[in-house]
Write a protein that holds these residues in place. Structure first.
Motif, PDB file in Angstrom:
ATOM      1  N   ALA A 288       0.830  -1.208   0.000  1.00  0.00           N
ATOM      2  CA  ALA A 288       0.000   0.000   0.000  1.00  0.00           C
ATOM      3  C   ALA A 288       0.861   1.254   0.000  1.00  0.00           C
ATOM      4  CB  ALA A 288      -0.932  -0.003   1.223  1.00  0.00           C
ATOM      5  N   LEU A 289       1.961   1.218   0.765  1.00  0.00           N
ATOM      6  CA  LEU A 289       2.857   2.374   0.797  1.00  0.00           C
ATOM      7  C   LEU A 289       3.492   2.597  -0.563  1.00  0.00           C
ATOM      8  CD1 LEU A 289       4.335   4.568   2.359  1.00  0.00           C
ATOM      9  CD2 LEU A 289       6.075   2.884   2.977  1.00  0.00           C
ATOM     10  N   ARG A 290       3.897   1.512  -1.215  1.00  0.00           N
ATOM     11  CA  ARG A 290       4.520   1.638  -2.532  1.00  0.00           C
ATOM     12  C   ARG A 290       3.542   2.233  -3.536  1.00  0.00           C
ATOM     13  NH1 ARG A 290       5.953  -3.016  -2.830  1.00  0.00           N
ATOM     14  NH2 ARG A 290       8.113  -2.788  -2.125  1.00  0.00           N
ATOM     15  N   VAL A 291       2.293   1.763  -3.529  1.00  0.00           N
ATOM     16  CA  VAL A 291       1.294   2.301  -4.457  1.00  0.00           C
ATOM     17  C   VAL A 291       1.082   3.790  -4.191  1.00  0.00           C
ATOM     18  CG1 VAL A 291      -1.151   2.219  -5.080  1.00  0.00           C
ATOM     19  CG2 VAL A 291       0.145   0.097  -4.822  1.00  0.00           C
ATOM     20  N   ALA A 292       0.984   4.156  -2.914  1.00  0.00           N
ATOM     21  CA  ALA A 292       0.768   5.564  -2.569  1.00  0.00           C
ATOM     22  C   ALA A 292       1.921   6.430  -3.045  1.00  0.00           C
ATOM     23  CB  ALA A 292       0.579   5.707  -1.048  1.00  0.00           C
ATOM     24  N   MET A 293       3.162   5.971  -2.823  1.00  0.00           N
ATOM     25  CA  MET A 293       4.316   6.774  -3.231  1.00  0.00           C
ATOM     26  C   MET A 293       4.443   6.827  -4.749  1.00  0.00           C
ATOM     27  SD  MET A 293       5.170   7.917  -0.448  1.00  0.00           S
ATOM     28  CE  MET A 293       6.472   8.925  -1.135  1.00  0.00           C
ATOM     29  N   GLN A 294       4.031   5.752  -5.451  1.00  0.00           N
ATOM     30  CA  GLN A 294       4.030   5.804  -6.919  1.00  0.00           C
ATOM     31  C   GLN A 294       3.048   6.861  -7.412  1.00  0.00           C
ATOM     32  OE1 GLN A 294       3.167   1.734  -7.916  1.00  0.00           O
ATOM     33  NE2 GLN A 294       5.319   1.105  -7.945  1.00  0.00           N
ATOM     34  N   ARG A 295       1.901   6.963  -6.746  1.00  0.00           N
ATOM     35  CA  ARG A 295       0.939   7.991  -7.139  1.00  0.00           C
ATOM     36  C   ARG A 295       1.481   9.382  -6.825  1.00  0.00           C
ATOM     37  NH1 ARG A 295      -4.434   4.934  -4.732  1.00  0.00           N
ATOM     38  NH2 ARG A 295      -4.626   3.381  -6.401  1.00  0.00           N
ATOM     39  N   VAL A 296       2.174   9.517  -5.689  1.00  0.00           N
ATOM     40  CA  VAL A 296       2.816  10.788  -5.373  1.00  0.00           C
ATOM     41  C   VAL A 296       3.809  11.160  -6.466  1.00  0.00           C
ATOM     42  CG1 VAL A 296       4.419  11.913  -3.792  1.00  0.00           C
ATOM     43  CG2 VAL A 296       2.494  10.649  -2.878  1.00  0.00           C
ATOM     44  N   ARG A 297       4.605  10.169  -6.898  1.00  0.00           N
ATOM     45  CA  ARG A 297       5.606  10.422  -7.945  1.00  0.00           C
ATOM     46  C   ARG A 297       4.922  10.840  -9.249  1.00  0.00           C
ATOM     47  NH1 ARG A 297       7.799   5.818  -7.901  1.00  0.00           N
ATOM     48  NH2 ARG A 297       9.384   6.269  -6.348  1.00  0.00           N
ATOM     49  N   ALA A 298       3.800  10.192  -9.599  1.00  0.00           N
ATOM     50  CA  ALA A 298       3.098  10.526 -10.837  1.00  0.00           C
ATOM     51  C   ALA A 298       2.545  11.959 -10.789  1.00  0.00           C
ATOM     52  CB  ALA A 298       1.969   9.519 -11.091  1.00  0.00           C
ATOM     53  N   GLN A 299       1.962  12.324  -9.644  1.00  0.00           N
ATOM     54  CA  GLN A 299       1.437  13.676  -9.523  1.00  0.00           C
ATOM     55  C   GLN A 299       2.558  14.708  -9.529  1.00  0.00           C
ATOM     56  OE1 GLN A 299      -1.774  14.584  -9.668  1.00  0.00           O
ATOM     57  NE2 GLN A 299      -2.180  12.434 -10.082  1.00  0.00           N
ATOM     58  N   ALA A 300       3.714  14.361  -8.926  1.00  0.00           N
ATOM     59  CA  ALA A 300       4.866  15.264  -8.965  1.00  0.00           C
ATOM     60  C   ALA A 300       5.328  15.465 -10.394  1.00  0.00           C
ATOM     61  CB  ALA A 300       6.004  14.703  -8.108  1.00  0.00           C
ATOM     62  N   ALA A 301       5.303  14.404 -11.202  1.00  0.00           N
ATOM     63  CA  ALA A 301       5.686  14.525 -12.616  1.00  0.00           C
ATOM     64  C   ALA A 301       4.716  15.446 -13.355  1.00  0.00           C
ATOM     65  CB  ALA A 301       5.728  13.144 -13.270  1.00  0.00           C
ATOM     66  N   GLU A 302       3.413  15.332 -13.042  1.00  0.00           N
ATOM     67  CA  GLU A 302       2.437  16.217 -13.697  1.00  0.00           C
ATOM     68  C   GLU A 302       2.682  17.666 -13.307  1.00  0.00           C
ATOM     69  OE1 GLU A 302      -1.613  15.010 -13.297  1.00  0.00           O
ATOM     70  OE2 GLU A 302      -2.393  16.988 -13.810  1.00  0.00           O
ATOM     71  N   LEU A 303       2.990  17.916 -12.027  1.00  0.00           N
ATOM     72  CA  LEU A 303       3.326  19.277 -11.603  1.00  0.00           C
ATOM     73  C   LEU A 303       4.556  19.791 -12.341  1.00  0.00           C
ATOM     74  CD1 LEU A 303       2.791  19.285  -7.727  1.00  0.00           C
ATOM     75  CD2 LEU A 303       1.668  20.744  -9.383  1.00  0.00           C
ATOM     76  N   ALA A 304       5.561  18.918 -12.497  1.00  0.00           N
ATOM     77  CA  ALA A 304       6.777  19.328 -13.189  1.00  0.00           C
ATOM     78  C   ALA A 304       6.478  19.739 -14.623  1.00  0.00           C
ATOM     79  CB  ALA A 304       7.811  18.202 -13.158  1.00  0.00           C
ATOM     80  N   LEU A 305       5.577  18.992 -15.308  1.00  0.00           N
ATOM     81  CA  LEU A 305       5.209  19.348 -16.684  1.00  0.00           C
ATOM     82  C   LEU A 305       4.520  20.720 -16.728  1.00  0.00           C
ATOM     83  CD1 LEU A 305       3.903  15.910 -18.031  1.00  0.00           C
ATOM     84  CD2 LEU A 305       6.039  17.077 -18.624  1.00  0.00           C
ATOM     85  N   LEU A 306       3.617  20.972 -15.773  1.00  0.00           N
ATOM     86  CA  LEU A 306       2.943  22.269 -15.732  1.00  0.00           C
ATOM     87  C   LEU A 306       3.938  23.392 -15.494  1.00  0.00           C
ATOM     88  CD1 LEU A 306      -0.237  21.328 -13.654  1.00  0.00           C
ATOM     89  CD2 LEU A 306      -0.112  21.753 -16.108  1.00  0.00           C
ATOM     90  N   PHE A 307       4.890  23.167 -14.573  1.00  0.00           N
ATOM     91  CA  PHE A 307       5.903  24.183 -14.297  1.00  0.00           C
ATOM     92  C   PHE A 307       6.802  24.401 -15.516  1.00  0.00           C
ATOM     93  CE2 PHE A 307       4.270  24.783 -10.427  1.00  0.00           C
ATOM     94  CZ  PHE A 307       4.645  23.978  -9.361  1.00  0.00           C
ATOM     95  N   ASP A 308       7.150  23.324 -16.228  1.00  0.00           N
ATOM     96  CA  ASP A 308       7.967  23.467 -17.435  1.00  0.00           C
ATOM     97  C   ASP A 308       7.253  24.341 -18.463  1.00  0.00           C
ATOM     98  OD1 ASP A 308       9.985  21.946 -16.412  1.00  0.00           O
ATOM     99  OD2 ASP A 308       9.385  20.087 -17.412  1.00  0.00           O
ATOM    100  N   ASP A 309       5.923  24.147 -18.620  1.00  0.00           N
ATOM    101  CA  ASP A 309       5.169  24.982 -19.555  1.00  0.00           C
ATOM    102  C   ASP A 309       5.263  26.456 -19.174  1.00  0.00           C
ATOM    103  OD1 ASP A 309       4.434  22.864 -21.089  1.00  0.00           O
ATOM    104  OD2 ASP A 309       2.391  22.698 -20.303  1.00  0.00           O
ATOM    105  N   LEU A 310       5.073  26.743 -17.879  1.00  0.00           N
ATOM    106  CA  LEU A 310       5.132  28.135 -17.437  1.00  0.00           C
ATOM    107  C   LEU A 310       6.521  28.726 -17.623  1.00  0.00           C
ATOM    108  CD1 LEU A 310       2.974  27.974 -14.196  1.00  0.00           C
ATOM    109  CD2 LEU A 310       2.437  29.204 -16.274  1.00  0.00           C
ATOM    110  N   ILE A 311       7.567  27.940 -17.321  1.00  0.00           N
ATOM    111  CA  ILE A 311       8.937  28.435 -17.474  1.00  0.00           C
ATOM    112  C   ILE A 311       9.242  28.695 -18.942  1.00  0.00           C
ATOM    113  CG2 ILE A 311      11.366  27.781 -17.243  1.00  0.00           C
ATOM    114  CD1 ILE A 311      10.580  26.316 -14.668  1.00  0.00           C
ATOM    115  N   ASP A 312       8.824  27.778 -19.837  1.00  0.00           N
ATOM    116  CA  ASP A 312       9.045  27.990 -21.273  1.00  0.00           C
ATOM    117  C   ASP A 312       8.369  29.272 -21.737  1.00  0.00           C
ATOM    118  OD1 ASP A 312       8.955  24.482 -22.276  1.00  0.00           O
ATOM    119  OD2 ASP A 312      10.584  25.763 -21.592  1.00  0.00           O
ATOM    120  N   ALA A 313       7.148  29.500 -21.250  1.00  0.00           N
ATOM    121  CA  ALA A 313       6.430  30.714 -21.653  1.00  0.00           C
ATOM    122  C   ALA A 313       7.150  31.957 -21.148  1.00  0.00           C
ATOM    123  CB  ALA A 313       4.998  30.677 -21.119  1.00  0.00           C
ATOM    124  N   ALA A 314       7.634  31.918 -19.886  1.00  0.00           N
ATOM    125  CA  ALA A 314       8.345  33.068 -19.324  1.00  0.00           C
ATOM    126  C   ALA A 314       9.632  33.336 -20.088  1.00  0.00           C
ATOM    127  CB  ALA A 314       8.635  32.828 -17.835  1.00  0.00           C
TER     128      ALA A 314
END
Length: 474
Positions: free
Chosen positions: A282-308
């Motif tokens: 259960a801990l592994r599944v939870a941390m994998q989901r945390v990692r996936a959401q962190a990757a999505e945040l990173a993509l959103l931040f990359d978009d904003l940085i590219d625009a800036a």
């Protein structure tokens, strides 16, 4: 001061406000990225500590079985020893990786004791295992009483009273660090939104004051000059309202896009923190989901940085002779990871014309990836995105076709505008800020090419890039 001077001051105030907001956004993204990196490191250590907790319990039970039965049934003791060695090695590696994130940080000295604790656990386990081997030797030689005393004093006692407290303390510390970093991410987001709101309010106040001064100045002139000034102020007021509406929409989009992954991150962390100590799955599944959401945040931040970055200054292009087929092949390989997550296939028909263009490989790949991502996001699960390359009329051409809902008529004039999100984006709840196509357009035009996105007669949309061939290339 003339009306023109007042208008110039208003424009300068607007530009300074936008620059301040971009600066605040960049600083907030850097802080959030560091906090995510620390949360991931602490999560890896927490997972290894839970695994060590379970492995130590299994090892202790197998030592007692070995002493009772006089032999290693099915090699289970050796398996338990191998598990202990593997888990301790994983814990040491996770601890070193977390320390790497603190390079150059004043918090590095506070984190160094964690590595020493891991070394202490490893040495303690080796001492316990050596005592267990000595007890087995005593038992084999017939001195069962002394063997039992060695197991009691030097194996069971040390596992329970020395190694287990170290494991429990480590688990508590890493849980607290994960919670602390997630709370820091949430606080940074709130701080950014508050700062942006304050900056917007101050900007509007300055603009309003300057506008009032400009209007007063205009009333002192002749009738014709006053009429001209009022017309200019009305146009300026319209533009300011449009700017404010765009700023408000951008802040709303940022808040909406960041809120979902941040909420999931906190929820999954809570699940991990409430889980049973031995529930590593259960801990592994939870941390994998945390990692996936962190990757999505990173993509959103990359978009904003590219625009800036594009807003401040164009990044230099490293021009060289490249083949569009090679750019497309690399983009397809990377794009398949995006497609698989949405259960979409990519069918590539990459030609082998050997035609070369003058271009920056990395930037051209980014433009193609934007086209692939756009097609994937607008495709239903089970659909296929088609990519092809070729040479037509002295130009290298790349086309990407999807079978999605197509482009609404009212959206077509605005597709390549920065921060524009069409009706289909909202209907399908696709993440993003509407800057990808604007970035791709800038890249292609800097290469002297053309870019287009239009509906297909058979349904779906067609994304097309056409680039001039290198001189001397057929």
């Amino acid at each position: 001061m003339s009306v023109r001077a007042h208008i110039a001051l208003i424009v300068i105030a607007v530009c300074l406000g936008v620059a301040a907001f971009i600066g605040l956004l960049s600083a907030g993204m850097r802080a959030t990225d560091f906090a995510l990196l620390r949360a991931q490191g602490a999560g890896s250590q927490l997972e290894s500590l839970h695994a060590l907790d379970g492995a130590a319990g299994r090892y202790g039970r197998q030592v007692v079985d070995q002493l009772l039965f006089g032999y290693d049934r099915g090699g289970e003791l050796q398996t338990a020893r191998n598990d202990m060695d593997r888990v301790l090695a994983n814990l040491a590696r996770a601890t070193r990786e977390e320390l790497n994130a603190f390079t150059g940080s004043p918090d590095l000295q506070k984190e160094l004791p964690e590595l020493e604790t891991v070394r202490r656990m490893t040495d303690l386990y080796h001492a316990i295992d050596a005592a267990a081997k000595r007890a087995f030797s005593l038992s084999a030689s017939g001195d069962g009483g002394e063997a039992a005393r060695v197991v009691s004093r030097e194996v069971d006692f040390r596992l329970t009273n020395e190694l287990q407290p170290l494991i429990d303390a480590g688990i508590g510390e890493e849980r607290a660090e994960v919670a602390e970093q997630l709370a820091m991410i949430e606080a940074e987001r709130s701080r950014l939104l508050i700062a942006a709101a304050v900056a917007g309010g101050v900007l509007l106040l300055v603009v309003a004051l300057l506008a009032i001064l400009a209007v007063r100045r205009s009333h002192r002139g002749a009738t014709a000059a006053a009429a001209e000034t009022r017309a200019a102020m009305a146009e300026l007021d319209r533009k300011l309202k449009a700017l404010e509406q765009s700023r408000g929409q951008l802040l709303a989009d940022i808040g909406h896009q960041l809120r979902t992954p941040l909420t999931v991150l906190r929820g999954e962390a809570d699940v991990a923190l409430r889980g049973a100590a031995g529930d590593t799955d259960a801990l592994r599944v939870a941390m994998q989901r945390v990692r996936a959401q962190a990757a999505e945040l990173a993509l959103l931040f990359d978009d904003l940085i590219d625009a800036a970055r594009q807003e401040s200054e164009a990044q230099p292009l490293v021009m060289q002779s490249v083949r569009l087929e090679d750019v497309a092949a690399v983009a397809v390989d990377e794009g398949r990871m995006l497609a698989e997550a949405r259960e979409v296939a990519i069918a590539a028909d990459i030609g082998d014309d050997g035609a070369e263009i003058e271009g920056d490989f990395r930037h051209l790949k980014q433009a193609v990836m934007i086209g692939i991502d756009n097609a994937v996001k607008h495709s239903a699960p089970g659909a296929t995105v088609e990519l092809s390359t070729g040479v037509e009329s002295g130009r290298a051409v790349l086309r990407i076709r999807d079978s999605g809902p197509g482009i609404a008529a009212e959206d077509q004039p605005h597709l390549f505008q920065r921060f524009f999100r069409g009706r289909a984006e909202q209907d399908m709840m696709n993440p993003g800020f509407g800057i990808g196509l604007a970035i791709a357009k800038g890249i292609v035009e800097r290469h002297g090419g053309e870019i287009a996105l239009r509906n297909r007669s058979e349904g779906g949309a067609l994304f097309e890039i056409a680039l001039p061939l290198r001189v001397g290339t057929r």
